[in-house]
Write a protein that holds these residues in place. Structure first.
Motif, PDB file in Angstrom:
ATOM      1  N   ASP A 223       0.814  -1.214   0.000  1.00  0.00           N
ATOM      2  CA  ASP A 223       0.000   0.000   0.000  1.00  0.00           C
ATOM      3  C   ASP A 223       0.847   1.264   0.000  1.00  0.00           C
ATOM      4  O   ASP A 223       0.314   2.374   0.081  1.00  0.00           O
ATOM      5  CB  ASP A 223      -0.947   0.016   1.203  1.00  0.00           C
ATOM      6  CG  ASP A 223      -0.216  -0.144   2.534  1.00  0.00           C
ATOM      7  OD1 ASP A 223       1.038  -0.165   2.531  1.00  0.00           O
ATOM      8  OD2 ASP A 223      -0.887  -0.248   3.571  1.00  0.00           O
ATOM      9  N   ASP A 499     -12.887   6.408   8.732  1.00  0.00           N
ATOM     10  CA  ASP A 499     -12.866   5.737   7.446  1.00  0.00           C
ATOM     11  C   ASP A 499     -13.015   4.235   7.638  1.00  0.00           C
ATOM     12  O   ASP A 499     -12.716   3.689   8.705  1.00  0.00           O
ATOM     13  CB  ASP A 499     -11.587   6.051   6.666  1.00  0.00           C
ATOM     14  CG  ASP A 499     -10.333   5.491   7.303  1.00  0.00           C
ATOM     15  OD1 ASP A 499     -10.178   4.252   7.342  1.00  0.00           O
ATOM     16  OD2 ASP A 499      -9.500   6.292   7.776  1.00  0.00           O
ATOM     17  N   SER A 501     -12.419   0.460   5.259  1.00  0.00           N
ATOM     18  CA  SER A 501     -11.784  -0.048   4.044  1.00  0.00           C
ATOM     19  C   SER A 501     -11.864  -1.563   4.005  1.00  0.00           C
ATOM     20  O   SER A 501     -11.995  -2.238   5.045  1.00  0.00           O
ATOM     21  CB  SER A 501     -10.327   0.414   3.966  1.00  0.00           C
ATOM     22  OG  SER A 501      -9.595  -0.035   5.102  1.00  0.00           O
ATOM     23  N   ALA A 503     -10.089  -4.930   1.531  1.00  0.00           N
ATOM     24  CA  ALA A 503      -9.135  -5.315   0.495  1.00  0.00           C
ATOM     25  C   ALA A 503      -9.205  -6.823   0.293  1.00  0.00           C
ATOM     26  O   ALA A 503      -9.464  -7.581   1.236  1.00  0.00           O
ATOM     27  CB  ALA A 503      -7.716  -4.891   0.878  1.00  0.00           C
ATOM     28  N   ARG A 517      -8.632  -2.922  -3.577  1.00  0.00           N
ATOM     29  CA  ARG A 517      -8.908  -2.257  -2.295  1.00  0.00           C
ATOM     30  C   ARG A 517      -9.907  -1.132  -2.501  1.00  0.00           C
ATOM     31  O   ARG A 517      -9.847  -0.409  -3.507  1.00  0.00           O
ATOM     32  CB  ARG A 517      -7.618  -1.700  -1.688  1.00  0.00           C
ATOM     33  CG  ARG A 517      -7.786  -1.145  -0.269  1.00  0.00           C
ATOM     34  CD  ARG A 517      -6.451  -0.727   0.304  1.00  0.00           C
ATOM     35  NE  ARG A 517      -6.016   0.554  -0.213  1.00  0.00           N
ATOM     36  CZ  ARG A 517      -6.263   1.728   0.386  1.00  0.00           C
ATOM     37  NH1 ARG A 517      -6.963   1.770   1.507  1.00  0.00           N
ATOM     38  NH2 ARG A 517      -5.805   2.842  -0.139  1.00  0.00           N
ATOM     39  N   TYR A 518     -10.819  -0.979  -1.537  1.00  0.00           N
ATOM     40  CA  TYR A 518     -11.770   0.129  -1.544  1.00  0.00           C
ATOM     41  C   TYR A 518     -11.801   0.765  -0.155  1.00  0.00           C
ATOM     42  O   TYR A 518     -11.741   0.077   0.868  1.00  0.00           O
ATOM     43  CB  TYR A 518     -13.178  -0.329  -1.913  1.00  0.00           C
ATOM     44  CG  TYR A 518     -14.207   0.764  -1.730  1.00  0.00           C
ATOM     45  CD1 TYR A 518     -14.331   1.798  -2.662  1.00  0.00           C
ATOM     46  CD2 TYR A 518     -15.017   0.797  -0.593  1.00  0.00           C
ATOM     47  CE1 TYR A 518     -15.248   2.822  -2.483  1.00  0.00           C
ATOM     48  CE2 TYR A 518     -15.937   1.818  -0.401  1.00  0.00           C
ATOM     49  CZ  TYR A 518     -16.045   2.826  -1.347  1.00  0.00           C
ATOM     50  OH  TYR A 518     -16.947   3.855  -1.161  1.00  0.00           O
ATOM     51  N   GLU A 519     -11.879   2.086  -0.150  1.00  0.00           N
ATOM     52  CA  GLU A 519     -11.937   2.821   1.129  1.00  0.00           C
ATOM     53  C   GLU A 519     -12.854   4.022   0.987  1.00  0.00           C
ATOM     54  O   GLU A 519     -12.878   4.700  -0.048  1.00  0.00           O
ATOM     55  CB  GLU A 519     -10.537   3.287   1.527  1.00  0.00           C
ATOM     56  CG  GLU A 519     -10.500   4.114   2.810  1.00  0.00           C
ATOM     57  CD  GLU A 519      -9.109   4.596   3.150  1.00  0.00           C
ATOM     58  OE1 GLU A 519      -8.884   5.834   3.075  1.00  0.00           O
ATOM     59  OE2 GLU A 519      -8.248   3.747   3.466  1.00  0.00           O
ATOM     60  N   SER A 521     -13.739   7.543   3.242  1.00  0.00           N
ATOM     61  CA  SER A 521     -13.349   8.341   4.408  1.00  0.00           C
ATOM     62  C   SER A 521     -14.173   9.618   4.460  1.00  0.00           C
ATOM     63  O   SER A 521     -14.526  10.203   3.419  1.00  0.00           O
ATOM     64  CB  SER A 521     -11.858   8.684   4.360  1.00  0.00           C
ATOM     65  OG  SER A 521     -11.568   9.513   3.257  1.00  0.00           O
ATOM     66  N   HIS A 557     -13.669   8.671  -1.818  1.00  0.00           N
ATOM     67  CA  HIS A 557     -13.701   7.251  -2.177  1.00  0.00           C
ATOM     68  C   HIS A 557     -12.351   6.884  -2.796  1.00  0.00           C
ATOM     69  O   HIS A 557     -11.809   7.646  -3.601  1.00  0.00           O
ATOM     70  CB  HIS A 557     -14.812   6.958  -3.185  1.00  0.00           C
ATOM     71  CG  HIS A 557     -16.185   7.313  -2.696  1.00  0.00           C
ATOM     72  ND1 HIS A 557     -17.033   6.393  -2.111  1.00  0.00           N
ATOM     73  CD2 HIS A 557     -16.855   8.502  -2.699  1.00  0.00           C
ATOM     74  CE1 HIS A 557     -18.166   6.992  -1.783  1.00  0.00           C
ATOM     75  NE2 HIS A 557     -18.091   8.268  -2.132  1.00  0.00           N
ATOM     76  N   THR A 558     -11.850   5.737  -2.437  1.00  0.00           N
ATOM     77  CA  THR A 558     -10.587   5.264  -3.012  1.00  0.00           C
ATOM     78  C   THR A 558     -10.782   3.859  -3.554  1.00  0.00           C
ATOM     79  O   THR A 558     -11.217   2.957  -2.819  1.00  0.00           O
ATOM     80  CB  THR A 558      -9.464   5.256  -1.961  1.00  0.00           C
ATOM     81  OG1 THR A 558      -9.268   6.580  -1.456  1.00  0.00           O
ATOM     82  CG2 THR A 558      -8.162   4.754  -2.568  1.00  0.00           C
ATOM     83  N   ASN A 579      -9.431   8.303  -6.959  1.00  0.00           N
ATOM     84  CA  ASN A 579      -9.887   8.880  -5.690  1.00  0.00           C
ATOM     85  C   ASN A 579     -10.907   9.985  -5.945  1.00  0.00           C
ATOM     86  O   ASN A 579     -10.562  11.168  -5.905  1.00  0.00           O
ATOM     87  CB  ASN A 579      -8.711   9.430  -4.891  1.00  0.00           C
ATOM     88  CG  ASN A 579      -7.546   8.463  -4.788  1.00  0.00           C
ATOM     89  OD1 ASN A 579      -6.599   8.546  -5.561  1.00  0.00           O
ATOM     90  ND2 ASN A 579      -7.636   7.544  -3.859  1.00  0.00           N
TER      91      ASN A 579
END
Length: 768
Positions: A223, A499, A501, A503, A517-519, A521, A557-558, A579
């Protein structure tokens, strides 16, 4: 118990107490040298023990030319012990009688220390530096430091290592963020504690490497969140019980320094208590910073650009760690106090195209600060497939500051332009609490795994200040107009964020893994500054044009996807992240309250790539690239940022563009065991497109400066480091070299009067 000594001025304080008999009239003296070169050894430890009970009688450290003289003792049988880091300890039995009151033992020669390399069959001096994959390992006994030294003195001697006056540590061009002991965290992310308090005598080896994040370490997902650490290996003999040290010293101008530590190091547990007090700018721990943002230690900086000054500091801390088959726990709590007194005079010249502006200033500052911080970490492995990690931390700080300044500005012909006198007093309270919870689950033994995690954070700060300022402007060399004010300011900063997340890693074909991966926050920030001035209109109890209240909201959003390949010689990783971010700013007080910004929606792109060649376990080459786009700070998009100082007005720019930063790195390590030769070569390059900088407009008649935020291109920096170490043919000497070269360009704009803004580039070259 390890006993240490510290010189301050010309006074030596030895922390030992003994009961002596009468008739202590015999003096013992001598010299200590290296046996191989016959060079004198300074700061070697000389200790005297009575026989047969081996009770400690007295001691001293060798001075220039290796000479020593012990305190007077009575007649009898004794053992003289001489020791120094990197050399074998020598014990000499002596018998003293009253017929010889001055006993000179002559020249004591010490042999270089030898380390066993294979079951007491072959002995040889261990190489100063070895390289194993990405880890550079230093043998502590190869570097000589004075008896009683702390870790900082040893690190300064390591090839490729630098320790700044502010306590910042760099190794092979990379900043060290953490010091560990036997693989366990020691006082979290405050390396200053280890550098100032751990004695060199307990250290066998120092390993320098890039420690990956918990996610990368457990799942293999890179990461990009890695940090350079120093990992200390404690000598086996130091794990048999409690060890401790105490230092104390006093010098002229009432300077003093004292500190102590008690520790117990075991293979599965550590426990340490330490404390210090001094007024020599030798802070024993870093300040923890407002809302948990560290300010760095060691230099006594006051946070207002005032320089070092004189700092009185006190610190107290406790650290523990325990490891079982399924559970690892650890943590620390620290308290720090600093009282910083600074007096500074400065003369500066600012180049304004074909003109210059000159400034003479006198500044004084007194700053007192208290910090309390606590960290805890837990890693639980209920089975071989599951790992749970929890890391909470919190801190609290109070700061009191008194400032006084006098400043005079002169024009191109050194004619007076303005003068300003000001003083202020402020009190701040800040606290924060943060936490991280992570769950890792291996779904099979082929590389399929799942990660779920979350973070939260809360911080709050309040500052109350009273200030007085008087500014006089000149015209044709005579005072023309004046501005004087008394103000009270109440600042509040509140930040909340969280946040979540997830993965997932899936093996897709032979030796290749697909990682996703998604996150999401959310962050909310409140910044409020209420300024009251009895000479201005205050319908609501504050001056509207000088005050502000801004609430900023960020939702991000990531989404990331990457492909990782693993082969016997090479490993690579290539990926891209998107992002999408929405930000909203609400201004209810101040000059921007009638100019609400629309909601900002941007998509930031983050490509990354890495390739690693493992030619052998001791020969590696790594290339890494990371790109990152970033939206402008929402405060920089405001029309008015700050106009409380009539000589320095700051405006934003609602038309700022997103910036994009390229980071490229190369790491090359090689170690040749047969000749104990090592090479380290690191390169770093960073450039930013559309970076945000200040454009300054200067008024030559008043000396007023107006700053606007603008996009610029041309900011970049490059840094290269090379280290070479090899023993000479006789194996008694080692050639060690380290070279670092850094170059950077910083771009800004300046305009004078009604002239168009001129581009200026500051070039900076550093080599050493």
């Amino acid at each position: 118990m390890l006993m240490k000594k510290l010189f301050i001025g010309t006074l030596l304080f030895v922390s030992a107490f003994n009961v002596f008999a009468q008739n202590k009239n015999i003096t013992i003296s001598g010299n200590v040298v290296e046996e191989a070169t016959m060079q004198a050894i300074e700061q070697a430890t000389v200790q005297l023990y009575s026989l047969p009970d081996s009770a400690f009688v007295g001691g001293a450290a060798t001075l220039s030319q290796g000479a020593f003289t012990l305190p007077k003792v009575q007649a009898g049988r004794y053992a003289l012990k001489v020791s120094y880091i990197g050399f074998q300890t020598k014990i000499i039995p002596i018998r003293l009688s009253n017929s010889r009151l001055n006993h000179n033992v002559g020249t004591v020669s010490l042999l270089s220390d030898a380390i066993m390399l294979s079951e007491a069959v072959v002995t040889a001096e261990a190489p100063p530096v070895t390289i194993k994959a990405d880890t550079v390992e230093y043998n502590a006994s190869a570097y000589r430091v004075p008896e009683g030294s702390m870790l900082e003195e040893l690190v300064k001697k390591l090839p490729g290592a630098e320790v700044s006056d502010e306590g910042k540590i760099t190794i092979n061009g990379k900043e060290v963020k953490r010091v560990m002991v036997d693989g366990k965290e020691f006082f979290s992310d405050d390396p200053t504690v280890s550098m100032k308090n751990l004695p060199v005598e307990i250290v066998e080896k120092i390993k320098a490497y890039d420690r990956k994040s918990d996610m990368a370490r457990i799942t293999g997902i890179d990461d990009g969140n890695e940090e350079t650490v120093l990992d200390l290996t404690v000598k086996k003999g130091m794990k048999r019980g409690w060890i401790g040290n105490f230092i104390a010293g006093y010098g002229n101008k009432e300077r003093y320094e004292a500190g102590g530590m008690m520790s117990r190091f075991q293979d599965d547990a550590t426990f340490s208590i330490l404390g210090s007090a001094n007024n020599t700018n030798n802070r024993g721990s870093s300040e923890f910073g407002d809302s948990g943002q560290g300010l760095g230690g060691g230099g006594g900086g006051n946070g207002f650009g005032m320089g070092t000054g004189v700092t009185t500091a006190r610190s107290l801390g406790m650290n523990f760690a325990k490891e079982t088959k399924k559970l690892q726990i650890g943590g620390n709590i620290q308290y720090g106090y600093s009282d910083n007194d600074v007096q500074r005079k400065s003369v500066t010249e600012t180049f304004l195209g074909e003109q210059s502006s000159f400034e003479n200033s006198n500044n004084s500052s007194r700053r007192k600060r208290n910090d309390v911080r606590a960290d805890f970490r837990l890693e639980w492995r209920p089975d071989t497939m599951t790992t749970l990690i929890f890391r909470p931390n919190g801190n609290y700080s109070t700061t009191d500051v008194i400032n006084e300044s006098d400043m005079r500005t002169f024009g191109n012909e050194y004619q007076p332009v303005n003068k300003k006198g000001s003083n202020s007093i402020s009190k701040s309270d800040n606290y924060s609490f943060n936490g991280r919870l992570q769950l890792f689950r291996k779904l099979n033994n082929e590389g399929r795994n799942l990660f779920v995690g979350g973070n939260f954070g809360y911080s709050d700060g309040d500052t109350k200040s009273d200030s007085h300022s008087e500014t006089n402007f000149y015209k044709d060399g005579n005072e023309d107009t004046a501005i004087e004010y008394d103000r009270h300011t109440n600042r509040t900063n509140d930040s909340r964020n969280w946040d979540v997340s997830v993965a997932y890693t899936e093996p897709v074909f032979k030796n290749h893994f697909l990682q996703t991966r998604y996150e999401f926050s959310h962050r909310k920030r409140l910044s409020q500054s209420l300024v009251s001035d009895p000479d201005s209109m205050m319908a609501n109890g504050y001056v509207e044009s000088l005050s502000s209240r801004v609430e900023n909201f960020y939702d991000t959003h990531t989404a990331e996807v990457s492909l990782r390949g693993i082969h016997p010689i090479a490993m690579y990783n290539i990926g891209i992240g998107a992002n999408p971010q929405s930000s909203l700013s609400k201004t209810s007080i101040g000059p921007n309250s009638n100019k609400q910004l629309p909601e900002q929606n941007v998509v930031n792109i983050s490509p990354n790539a890495m390739v690693r060649f493992n030619f052998s376990k001791q020969h590696t080459l790594v290339f890494r690239y990371r790109g990152r786009s970033e939206a402008p700070n929402i405060e920089d998009l405001q029309d008015v940022i700050d106009q409380t100082d009539p000589l320095n007005i700051r405006y934003g720019n609602p038309n700022l563009k997103p910036s994009f930063t390229n980071n490229m790195m190369m790491f090359y390590n090689k170690f040749v065991p047969d000749v104990m030769r090592s090479y380290v070569f690191n390169l770093f390059y960073t450039n930013t497109i559309n970076s945000v900088a200040n454009q300054m407009r200067y008024d030559v008649t008043t000396g007023k400066r107006i700053y606007d935020r603008v996009n610029v291109n041309g900011n970049w920096n490059a840094n290269g480091f090379f280290s070479f170490n090899t023993p000479l043919k006789n194996k008694k000497f080692t050639l060690m070299s380290g070279t670092n070269v850094a170059y950077s360009d910083a771009v800004s704009y300046t305009s004078v009067g009604n002239m168009d803004a001129q581009l200026s580039t500051t070039h900076n070259l550093r080599a050493g």
